[in-house]
Structures are given as C-alpha cells and as structure tokens.
Design a protein around this motif. Structure first.
Motif, PDB file in Angstrom:
ATOM      1  N   PRO A   1     -15.730 -43.974 -45.557  1.00 14.63           N
ATOM      2  CA  PRO A   1     -15.339 -45.334 -45.181  1.00 14.63           C
ATOM      3  C   PRO A   1     -16.088 -45.793 -43.929  1.00 14.63           C
ATOM      4  CG  PRO A   1     -13.565 -43.784 -44.683  1.00 14.63           C
ATOM      5  CD  PRO A   1     -14.651 -43.008 -45.373  1.00 14.63           C
ATOM      6  N   LYS A   2     -16.662 -47.006 -44.006  1.00 15.87           N
ATOM      7  CA  LYS A   2     -17.401 -47.542 -42.859  1.00 15.87           C
ATOM      8  C   LYS A   2     -16.488 -47.637 -41.649  1.00 15.87           C
ATOM      9  CE  LYS A   2     -20.672 -50.100 -45.614  1.00 15.87           C
ATOM     10  NZ  LYS A   2     -21.090 -51.353 -46.161  1.00 15.87           N
ATOM     11  N   PRO A   3     -16.990 -47.394 -40.458  1.00 19.58           N
ATOM     12  CA  PRO A   3     -18.394 -47.218 -40.053  1.00 19.58           C
ATOM     13  C   PRO A   3     -18.897 -45.779 -40.190  1.00 19.58           C
ATOM     14  CG  PRO A   3     -17.028 -47.224 -38.096  1.00 19.58           C
ATOM     15  CD  PRO A   3     -16.104 -47.435 -39.273  1.00 19.58           C
ATOM     16  N   TRP A   4     -18.099 -44.876 -40.758  1.00 17.42           N
ATOM     17  CA  TRP A   4     -18.537 -43.507 -40.995  1.00 17.42           C
ATOM     18  C   TRP A   4     -19.584 -43.505 -42.108  1.00 17.42           C
ATOM     19  CZ3 TRP A   4     -16.093 -38.828 -39.026  1.00 17.42           C
ATOM     20  CH2 TRP A   4     -15.154 -39.091 -38.028  1.00 17.42           C
ATOM     21  N   LYS A   5     -20.336 -42.429 -42.192  1.00 17.04           N
ATOM     22  CA  LYS A   5     -21.266 -42.287 -43.309  1.00 17.04           C
ATOM     23  C   LYS A   5     -21.198 -40.854 -43.832  1.00 17.04           C
ATOM     24  CE  LYS A   5     -25.202 -41.465 -40.351  1.00 17.04           C
ATOM     25  NZ  LYS A   5     -26.455 -41.844 -39.827  1.00 17.04           N
ATOM     26  N   CYS A   6     -21.665 -40.685 -45.040  1.00 19.75           N
ATOM     27  CA  CYS A   6     -21.673 -39.381 -45.692  1.00 19.75           C
ATOM     28  C   CYS A   6     -23.103 -38.842 -45.676  1.00 19.75           C
ATOM     29  CB  CYS A   6     -21.181 -39.533 -47.134  1.00 19.75           C
ATOM     30  SG  CYS A   6     -21.157 -37.986 -48.053  1.00 19.75           S
ATOM     31  N   GLU A   7     -23.228 -37.557 -45.362  1.00 10.32           N
ATOM     32  CA  GLU A   7     -24.540 -36.885 -45.400  1.00 10.32           C
ATOM     33  C   GLU A   7     -24.411 -35.619 -46.228  1.00 10.32           C
ATOM     34  OE1 GLU A   7     -25.947 -35.897 -41.484  1.00 10.32           O
ATOM     35  OE2 GLU A   7     -26.317 -37.986 -40.961  1.00 10.32           O
ATOM     36  N   THR A   8     -25.123 -35.582 -47.337  1.00  9.37           N
ATOM     37  CA  THR A   8     -25.121 -34.388 -48.171  1.00  9.37           C
ATOM     38  C   THR A   8     -25.915 -33.279 -47.497  1.00  9.37           C
ATOM     39  OG1 THR A   8     -24.808 -35.596 -50.231  1.00  9.37           O
ATOM     40  CG2 THR A   8     -25.891 -33.441 -50.396  1.00  9.37           C
ATOM     41  N   GLN A   9     -25.323 -32.097 -47.416  1.00 14.31           N
ATOM     42  CA  GLN A   9     -26.016 -30.908 -46.910  1.00 14.31           C
ATOM     43  C   GLN A   9     -26.763 -30.249 -48.077  1.00 14.31           C
ATOM     44  OE1 GLN A   9     -25.441 -30.431 -43.407  1.00 14.31           O
ATOM     45  NE2 GLN A   9     -24.415 -32.352 -43.829  1.00 14.31           N
ATOM     46  N   LYS A  10     -26.037 -30.042 -49.174  1.00  7.31           N
ATOM     47  CA  LYS A  10     -26.652 -29.539 -50.410  1.00  7.31           C
ATOM     48  C   LYS A  10     -25.745 -29.879 -51.579  1.00  7.31           C
ATOM     49  CE  LYS A  10     -24.742 -24.894 -50.402  1.00  7.31           C
ATOM     50  NZ  LYS A  10     -24.899 -23.491 -50.441  1.00  7.31           N
ATOM     51  N   MET A  11     -26.363 -30.035 -52.744  1.00  6.78           N
ATOM     52  CA  MET A  11     -25.591 -30.376 -53.932  1.00  6.78           C
ATOM     53  C   MET A  11     -26.194 -29.696 -55.141  1.00  6.78           C
ATOM     54  SD  MET A  11     -24.810 -34.096 -55.543  1.00  6.78           S
ATOM     55  CE  MET A  11     -23.260 -34.395 -56.342  1.00  6.78           C
ATOM     56  N   ASN A  12     -25.318 -29.085 -55.931  1.00 11.00           N
ATOM     57  CA  ASN A  12     -25.703 -28.463 -57.192  1.00 11.00           C
ATOM     58  C   ASN A  12     -24.692 -28.966 -58.216  1.00 11.00           C
ATOM     59  OD1 ASN A  12     -26.568 -26.861 -59.250  1.00 11.00           O
ATOM     60  ND2 ASN A  12     -25.795 -24.957 -58.385  1.00 11.00           N
ATOM     61  N   PHE A  13     -25.004 -30.114 -58.848  1.00 10.14           N
ATOM     62  CA  PHE A  13     -24.057 -30.744 -59.767  1.00 10.14           C
ATOM     63  C   PHE A  13     -24.145 -30.088 -61.142  1.00 10.14           C
ATOM     64  CE2 PHE A  13     -22.689 -34.001 -62.808  1.00 10.14           C
ATOM     65  CZ  PHE A  13     -21.404 -34.195 -62.333  1.00 10.14           C
ATOM     66  N   GLU A  14     -23.327 -29.063 -61.317  1.00  7.71           N
ATOM     67  CA  GLU A  14     -23.203 -28.383 -62.605  1.00  7.71           C
ATOM     68  C   GLU A  14     -21.892 -27.602 -62.579  1.00  7.71           C
ATOM     69  OE1 GLU A  14     -25.545 -24.198 -61.847  1.00  7.71           O
ATOM     70  OE2 GLU A  14     -26.728 -25.890 -62.562  1.00  7.71           O
ATOM     71  N   ASN A  15     -21.419 -27.203 -63.757  1.00  5.05           N
ATOM     72  CA  ASN A  15     -20.215 -26.385 -63.807  1.00  5.05           C
ATOM     73  C   ASN A  15     -20.424 -25.157 -62.927  1.00  5.05           C
ATOM     74  OD1 ASN A  15     -18.723 -27.996 -65.607  1.00  5.05           O
ATOM     75  ND2 ASN A  15     -19.744 -27.091 -67.367  1.00  5.05           N
ATOM     76  N   GLY A  16     -19.491 -24.914 -62.008  1.00  6.91           N
ATOM     77  CA  GLY A  16     -19.619 -23.799 -61.082  1.00  6.91           C
ATOM     78  C   GLY A  16     -20.462 -24.102 -59.855  1.00  6.91           C
ATOM     79  N   GLY A  17     -21.024 -25.309 -59.792  1.00  5.99           N
ATOM     80  CA  GLY A  17     -21.855 -25.705 -58.648  1.00  5.99           C
ATOM     81  C   GLY A  17     -21.007 -26.221 -57.494  1.00  5.99           C
ATOM     82  N   THR A  18     -21.681 -26.574 -56.402  1.00  2.00           N
ATOM     83  CA  THR A  18     -20.988 -27.068 -55.215  1.00  2.00           C
ATOM     84  C   THR A  18     -21.693 -28.284 -54.638  1.00  2.00           C
ATOM     85  OG1 THR A  18     -22.258 -25.593 -53.776  1.00  2.00           O
ATOM     86  CG2 THR A  18     -20.126 -24.786 -54.535  1.00  2.00           C
ATOM     87  N   TRP A  19     -20.950 -29.017 -53.846  1.00  2.00           N
ATOM     88  CA  TRP A  19     -21.489 -30.117 -53.037  1.00  2.00           C
ATOM     89  C   TRP A  19     -20.929 -29.910 -51.639  1.00  2.00           C
ATOM     90  CZ3 TRP A  19     -19.028 -35.552 -52.588  1.00  2.00           C
ATOM     91  CH2 TRP A  19     -19.809 -36.373 -51.767  1.00  2.00           C
ATOM     92  N   ASN A  20     -21.794 -29.753 -50.668  1.00  2.00           N
ATOM     93  CA  ASN A  20     -21.396 -29.643 -49.265  1.00  2.00           C
ATOM     94  C   ASN A  20     -21.918 -30.877 -48.546  1.00  2.00           C
ATOM     95  OD1 ASN A  20     -22.094 -26.519 -50.114  1.00  2.00           O
ATOM     96  ND2 ASN A  20     -20.178 -26.794 -49.021  1.00  2.00           N
ATOM     97  N   TYR A  21     -21.021 -31.499 -47.773  1.00  2.00           N
ATOM     98  CA  TYR A  21     -21.399 -32.745 -47.099  1.00  2.00           C
ATOM     99  C   TYR A  21     -20.663 -32.857 -45.769  1.00  2.00           C
ATOM    100  CZ  TYR A  21     -16.940 -34.541 -48.917  1.00  2.00           C
ATOM    101  OH  TYR A  21     -15.614 -34.730 -49.202  1.00  2.00           O
ATOM    102  N   ALA A  22     -21.131 -33.815 -44.975  1.00  2.00           N
ATOM    103  CA  ALA A  22     -20.483 -34.115 -43.703  1.00  2.00           C
ATOM    104  C   ALA A  22     -20.095 -35.582 -43.686  1.00  2.00           C
ATOM    105  CB  ALA A  22     -21.430 -33.830 -42.537  1.00  2.00           C
ATOM    106  N   MET A  23     -18.922 -35.843 -43.118  1.00  2.00           N
ATOM    107  CA  MET A  23     -18.528 -37.210 -42.785  1.00  2.00           C
ATOM    108  C   MET A  23     -18.964 -37.384 -41.332  1.00  2.00           C
ATOM    109  SD  MET A  23     -16.916 -38.790 -45.244  1.00  2.00           S
ATOM    110  CE  MET A  23     -15.841 -38.591 -46.633  1.00  2.00           C
ATOM    111  N   VAL A  24     -19.787 -38.391 -41.080  1.00  2.00           N
ATOM    112  CA  VAL A  24     -20.402 -38.558 -39.769  1.00  2.00           C
ATOM    113  C   VAL A  24     -19.891 -39.843 -39.120  1.00  2.00           C
ATOM    114  CG1 VAL A  24     -22.593 -38.670 -38.517  1.00  2.00           C
ATOM    115  CG2 VAL A  24     -22.456 -37.402 -40.683  1.00  2.00           C
TER     116      VAL A  24
END
Length: 161
Positions: free
Chosen positions: A44-67
């Motif tokens: 939600p603004k004024p925050w932003k999202c920054e993806t650290q890494k993403m593996n979009f598949e079954n068993g995968g992960t998405w790591n991100y930061a709310m900044v």
C-alpha cells in the motif's frame, strides 16, 4: 472503483475477500505471478514492494520486502503450494528475515486465490485461513484489511491504464 467484499469469520479463523476487475483473467493472473508486476502494486502506498527472489512454481517461493518511504524494510515470504494456471493459487505467507528465513514469532497464513471469468471481467476471490482466531486478530490489528484493500484498489488503477 469496484467495491471490495471483506468478511471475517472468527469462529473459523478465516477471512474472505472478493473484488471484480474490469480485465481479462490472464491480465489479473499476470499481476499475481510476475515479480515485476507484483512489485508495482503489492504494497500500500507510500510503501513499495521489492522482490528479493521469485520461483513461481509448485513448491517454489517468493521472498520480498515491504519498503517504507524512509527505506525501512519488512521482509516476507510465500511458499507456493498449488498453482492452477489462470484459475487458482494456494500459498502460505509468512514474515521473514532478509534471507527469507521464516520468523516463527508471527503467524503463517494460508491463502487460496481464485480467478474466475465473469461478465464484468474477473472475479478475484481470496480465502485466508489462520491457525487460530488470535492469529487472525493479530494480522487484522496490524492493518491488514486497510492495507489489502488499498493494494487491490492500486491493482484496479493499474489495470485501467
């Protein structure tokens, strides 16, 4: 803006969210599955999202930061459990450290996100399941309802362009 349905069920420790987007299923799907697109609306603004890494598949992960605007970072992760292209995504969501290691002091939330083509466009449904009413209330007290509604409205604005 299309209205957002946001219902909590304390007895079952669940939250149900529904919003209709004037878009194609594939478009909305892409905004949930492509890290560059997710980063454009997930915080939600004024925050932003920054993806650290993403593996979009079954068993995968998405790591991100709310900044924050002051560059304060809160890290989180998602474990993808079941992906049905253009239909649904099941994931578990958690707070983490900058390396993506789960912070067990905070609850893990199980999400089931559905994408359904309807006459008006896409009906997005989100079912969140918590281990307890206490965990659900903790997330709500952190401002989840206001924040998630704001992000869905941001996505709607982007899709209108």
């Amino acid at each position: 803006m299309n209205n957002i349905v946001f219902n909590t069920d304390s007895n079952h420790a669940t939250i149900f969210v529904m919003k209709i987007f004037d878009a194609k299923v594939e478009e909305v799907w892409n905004y949930f599955t492509n890290s560059e697109l997710l980063d454009s609306w997930w915080a939600p603004k004024p925050w932003k999202c920054e993806t650290q890494k993403m593996n979009f598949e079954n068993g995968g992960t998405w790591n991100y930061a709310m900044v924050s605007p002051e560059n304060e970072k809160h890290f989180a992760g998602i474990d993808y459990e079941e992906i049905n292209p253009n239909r649904s995504i099941a994931w578990s969501d958690y707070f983490s450290d900058e390396k993506g290691i789960k912070n067990v002091e905070f609850p893990t939330t199980n999400w089931l996100i559905g994408f359904t083509g309807v006459e008006e466009g896409v009906k997005l449904t989100v079912n969140l399941h918590f281990a307890s009413q206490k965990e659900m209330n903790a997330i709500l007290e952190m401002g989840f309802e206001e924040g998630f509604k704001a992000t869905l409205n941001q996505l709607e604005e982007i899709l209108k362009k």
